[in-house]
Enzyme design. Structure first.
Site, PDB file in Angstrom:
ATOM      1  N   GLY A 103       0.909  -1.130  -0.289  1.00 24.50           N
ATOM      2  CA  GLY A 103       0.042  -0.011   0.106  1.00 24.50           C
ATOM      3  C   GLY A 103       0.919   1.357   0.025  1.00 24.50           C
ATOM      4  O   GLY A 103       2.078   1.113   0.459  1.00 24.50           O
ATOM      5  N   CYS A 117       5.610  -6.386   1.691  1.00 24.74           N
ATOM      6  CA  CYS A 117       5.575  -4.579   1.729  1.00 24.74           C
ATOM      7  C   CYS A 117       4.872  -3.900   2.805  1.00 24.74           C
ATOM      8  O   CYS A 117       5.223  -4.089   3.907  1.00 24.74           O
ATOM      9  CB  CYS A 117       5.365  -4.322   0.250  1.00 24.74           C
ATOM     10  SG  CYS A 117       5.772  -2.486  -0.141  1.00 24.74           S
ATOM     11  N   TYR A 118       3.933  -3.058   2.685  1.00 25.34           N
ATOM     12  CA  TYR A 118       3.254  -2.377   3.580  1.00 25.34           C
ATOM     13  C   TYR A 118       2.692  -3.346   4.453  1.00 25.34           C
ATOM     14  O   TYR A 118       2.602  -3.281   5.799  1.00 25.34           O
ATOM     15  CB  TYR A 118       1.908  -1.641   2.800  1.00 25.34           C
ATOM     16  CG  TYR A 118       1.394  -0.837   4.206  1.00 25.34           C
ATOM     17  CD1 TYR A 118       1.759   0.178   4.706  1.00 25.34           C
ATOM     18  CD2 TYR A 118       0.130  -1.412   4.562  1.00 25.34           C
ATOM     19  CE1 TYR A 118       1.062   0.803   5.887  1.00 25.34           C
ATOM     20  CE2 TYR A 118      -0.782  -0.735   5.493  1.00 25.34           C
ATOM     21  CZ  TYR A 118      -0.394   0.347   5.988  1.00 25.34           C
ATOM     22  OH  TYR A 118      -0.972   1.063   6.943  1.00 25.34           O
ATOM     23  N   HIS A 144       8.554  -7.778  -3.262  1.00 18.73           N
ATOM     24  CA  HIS A 144       7.234  -8.423  -3.826  1.00 18.73           C
ATOM     25  C   HIS A 144       7.358  -9.567  -4.562  1.00 18.73           C
ATOM     26  O   HIS A 144       7.903  -9.613  -5.595  1.00 18.73           O
ATOM     27  CB  HIS A 144       6.782  -7.246  -4.802  1.00 18.73           C
ATOM     28  CG  HIS A 144       6.429  -6.064  -4.289  1.00 18.73           C
ATOM     29  ND1 HIS A 144       5.134  -5.617  -3.986  1.00 18.73           N
ATOM     30  CD2 HIS A 144       6.954  -5.019  -3.947  1.00 18.73           C
ATOM     31  CE1 HIS A 144       4.946  -4.643  -3.357  1.00 18.73           C
ATOM     32  NE2 HIS A 144       5.992  -3.967  -3.309  1.00 18.73           N
ATOM     33  N   GLU A 198       5.327 -11.257  -5.950  1.00 20.49           N
ATOM     34  CA  GLU A 198       4.293 -11.428  -6.893  1.00 20.49           C
ATOM     35  C   GLU A 198       4.888 -10.676  -8.223  1.00 20.49           C
ATOM     36  O   GLU A 198       4.187 -10.892  -9.476  1.00 20.49           O
ATOM     37  CB  GLU A 198       2.890 -10.489  -6.728  1.00 20.49           C
ATOM     38  CG  GLU A 198       2.815  -9.140  -6.497  1.00 20.49           C
ATOM     39  CD  GLU A 198       3.440  -8.756  -5.392  1.00 20.49           C
ATOM     40  OE1 GLU A 198       4.089  -9.207  -4.501  1.00 20.49           O
ATOM     41  OE2 GLU A 198       3.176  -7.416  -4.984  1.00 20.49           O
ATOM     42  N   GLY A 203     -19.694  -9.591 -28.776  1.00 19.02           N
ATOM     43  CA  GLY A 203     -18.507 -10.208 -29.574  1.00 19.02           C
ATOM     44  C   GLY A 203     -17.220 -10.004 -28.761  1.00 19.02           C
ATOM     45  O   GLY A 203     -16.251 -10.654 -29.399  1.00 19.02           O
ATOM     46  N   VAL A 263     -14.884 -10.786 -25.698  1.00 18.76           N
ATOM     47  CA  VAL A 263     -14.368 -12.268 -25.142  1.00 18.76           C
ATOM     48  C   VAL A 263     -15.422 -12.343 -23.880  1.00 18.76           C
ATOM     49  O   VAL A 263     -15.954 -13.631 -23.861  1.00 18.76           O
ATOM     50  CB  VAL A 263     -12.841 -12.402 -24.967  1.00 18.76           C
ATOM     51  CG1 VAL A 263     -12.482 -11.430 -23.973  1.00 18.76           C
ATOM     52  CG2 VAL A 263     -12.887 -13.742 -24.492  1.00 18.76           C
ATOM     53  N   ASP A 264     -15.596 -11.564 -23.149  1.00 16.90           N
ATOM     54  CA  ASP A 264     -16.293 -11.632 -21.714  1.00 16.90           C
ATOM     55  C   ASP A 264     -17.789 -12.054 -22.263  1.00 16.90           C
ATOM     56  O   ASP A 264     -18.281 -13.077 -21.677  1.00 16.90           O
ATOM     57  CB  ASP A 264     -16.309 -10.689 -20.888  1.00 16.90           C
ATOM     58  CG  ASP A 264     -14.981 -10.084 -20.469  1.00 16.90           C
ATOM     59  OD1 ASP A 264     -14.039 -10.845 -20.735  1.00 16.90           O
ATOM     60  OD2 ASP A 264     -14.746  -8.930 -20.047  1.00 16.90           O
ATOM     61  N   LYS A 315      -9.220 -11.896 -16.294  1.00 19.93           N
ATOM     62  CA  LYS A 315      -9.442 -11.931 -18.019  1.00 19.93           C
ATOM     63  C   LYS A 315      -8.791 -13.189 -18.696  1.00 19.93           C
ATOM     64  O   LYS A 315      -9.068 -13.756 -19.369  1.00 19.93           O
ATOM     65  CB  LYS A 315      -8.939 -10.684 -18.564  1.00 19.93           C
ATOM     66  CG  LYS A 315      -8.966 -10.382 -19.809  1.00 19.93           C
ATOM     67  CD  LYS A 315     -10.326  -9.740 -19.959  1.00 19.93           C
ATOM     68  CE  LYS A 315     -10.610  -9.335 -21.581  1.00 19.93           C
ATOM     69  NZ  LYS A 315     -12.008  -8.577 -21.710  1.00 19.93           N
TER      70      LYS A 315
END
Ligand code: XMP
Length: 512
Positions: A56, A83-84, A170, A172, A225, A227-228, A368
């Protein structure tokens, strides 16, 4: 919670909260992001296997620093602070956090204690991604230091007995060489996860659930049309077949041939009940003379709902509405309210109070990339699954100022050439979004022996991982030259092509 096992990510307003979630899911563990305000009682009632505290922007000493519920450390559920989140763990449990003179930022060599629970099977020294000013200077009682860097005496700490872990870097972020292994150690060795988050089983279970929910009732879906909505509609189709009707409102601001492509795939390949409404004239007459971008968005959003409702009424009694909402749209964030730059009206965003018994949102829990994996599992053609994002208001926000049928045609033709060339050059996967813009600038040119006074087309190509920030794509000059020549030669009324070399920020990806 939709899975047997899940991990909770408490969001303290960091830029990487969603990235943490995606990494966890890549390791086949389902996770949810919730605000740091979630109480310990709520956490324990849900039965999470582990908790991750995100980074954060604050210092733990700042006046309004988000602190969350300290009792979360007492639940007996493993906690990993990043981190934070790491500083907060230290500070909350009696350690000391200090401010450094210099910010430690970027790729940083870190030394690990090989006996650290999270550092099994990784090298004793490797590069990690750091981004902090404050750091932990004294660990709380019961903790030991398990990693350090030049500027950071406590790059990681742990209290194995209480199953509390913290790291300043981090894991990630891709630049952290062993980030994935460290997260895996936390999820599998500490939290005891088994890894049951797999897309094929997600699709099968979700389709069965939809079947059970809808039974033999009727459902409709607005298909764009994209993708979702395509994946959402196909899941419902697999569950209830012809009891699903898809309404495809073609507002005329789609790219060249796009309307026909959508119709072909869904009607022919998947044999779906599809109603295509050709409403270009209706939209264009509402938009005539409108120049302000937000006004265009509003008109298109509202008109879309009107057309959709009219068509839905013709079908008769409909019980459910299916929508392609995905996880980033529903995440409760810990950060404060961000400024609204663009309203991002998505034409799929239908009102929920139009007389349906319920809403079916099969993708509510997916990112996504997970939606794409499900789409491929279900047999949606690759080009559709990998389609670049396309804004709901379509080409309306790529024509500066007012929209006319002539301008639309110029833009569609120029854009089609640009896209074709990018695909032919094999760059369509590495450039995340690319399109043409009709700039509303006319300039003087010379063609043959005569003077021209014609339109300027701008080309925009960006690389980005989240569309929140973006860099302009370094398209090779020779390719730009080829595209420019083709557009000038093949599209009427265009005599100048420019390439947009602004990143986001300060610009945005779209021009309006
Ligand atoms: P910006 O222009 O804000 O775009 O940098 C970020 C991403 O959002 C898309 N975009 C929209 N999508 N409705 C949408 O559904 C909109 O009104 C809209 N405006 C921008 C844009 O294409 C990019 O992917």
């Amino acid at each position: 919670m939709i899975q047997n096992e899940a991990v909770l990510i408490l969001d303290f307003g960091g830029q990487y909260s969603q990235l943490i979630a995606r990494r966890v899911r890549d390791l086949n563990v389902y996770c949810e992001i919730k605000s740091y305000k979630t109480t310990a009682q709520q956490i324990s009632a849900t039965g999470y296997k582990g908790i991750i505290l995100s980074g954060g922007p604050n210092s733990v000493y700042a006046e309004n620093a988000p602190v969350g519920d300290k009792m979360a450390f007492e639940l007996g559920i493993p906690v990993l602070g990043i981190c934070y989140g790491a500083q907060l763990m230290a500070y909350s449990l009696g350690g000391v956090v200090s401010s450094s003179e210099v910010r430690e930022y970027g790729k940083t060599p870190v030394e690990f204690d090989a006996s650290g629970t999270l550092f099994q099977n990784i090298q004793e020294e490797s590069v990690c991604w750091m981004s902090h000013t404050d750091h932990i200077s004294e660990v709380p009682a019961g903790f030991r230091i398990t990693a350090s860097s030049d500027a950071c005496p406590v790059a990681a700490m742990e209290n194995d007995e209480k199953r509390l872990y913290a790291m300043q870097f981090h894991p990630e972020v891709e630049h952290t060489v062993y980030g994935k292994e460290i997260l895996r150690n936390f999820l599998y060795n500490v939290c005891g996860c088994k890894g049951d988050w797999i897309m094929s089983s997600f699709a099968a279970t979700t389709i069965q659930n939809i079947k059970d929910t809808i039974g033999d009732k009727k459902v409709i879906c607005a298909l764009s049309g994209g993708v979702d909505s395509s994946v959402a509609a196909l899941m419902v189709h697999k569950a209830v077949g012809k009891n699903l009707t898809c309404i495809f409102v073609d507002h005329g601001m789609l790219r060249k041939n796009e309307g026909d492509d959508v119709e072909r795939v869904f009607r022919k390949q998947f044999d779906m009940n599809l109603i295509r409404v050709n409403a270009q004239e209706r939209f264009l007459s509402k938009l005539a003379g409108v120049v302000e971008p937000e006004h265009k968005r509003k008109i298109i959003g509202e008109e879309f709902i009107r057309v959709f409702e009219e068509e839905a009424k013709k079908i008769g009694q409909v019980d459910y509405l299916c929508q392609g909402t995905i996880y980033p749209d529903v995440v409760e964030s810990g950060a404060g309210d961000a400024a609204v730059i663009k309203s991002h009206h998505n034409v799929g965003g239908l009102p929920k109070d139009v007389g349906f018994t319920g809403l079916i949102e099969p993708l509510r829990d997916l990112f996504k990339d997970e939606v794409r994996r499900v789409g491929l599992e279900l047999g949606i053609p690759g080009p559709l699954v990998w389609r670049q994002p396309f804004p709901g208001p379509g080409l309306a926000i790529r024509i500066m100022r007012d929209i006319t049928p002539e301008k639309l045609e110029i833009l569609k033709d120029a854009d089609a050439i640009f896209r074709e060339e990018i695909v032919d050059a094999g760059l369509d996967k590495s450039i995340n979004q690319y399109f043409a813009v009709l700039t509303n600038i006319k300039s003087v040119g010379v063609m043959g022996d005569g003077r021209t006074y014609d339109n300027t087309i701008a080309l925009r190509g960006v690389t980005t991982s989240d569309f929140m920030t973006a860099d302009w794509a370094r398209i090779p000059y020779d390719l730009l030259e080829k595209i420019s020549n083709r557009i000038i030669n093949e599209v009427k009324c265009v005599n100048r092509i420019v390439y947009d070399i602004t990143s986001k920020p300060p610009a945005t990806i779209e021009w309006e």
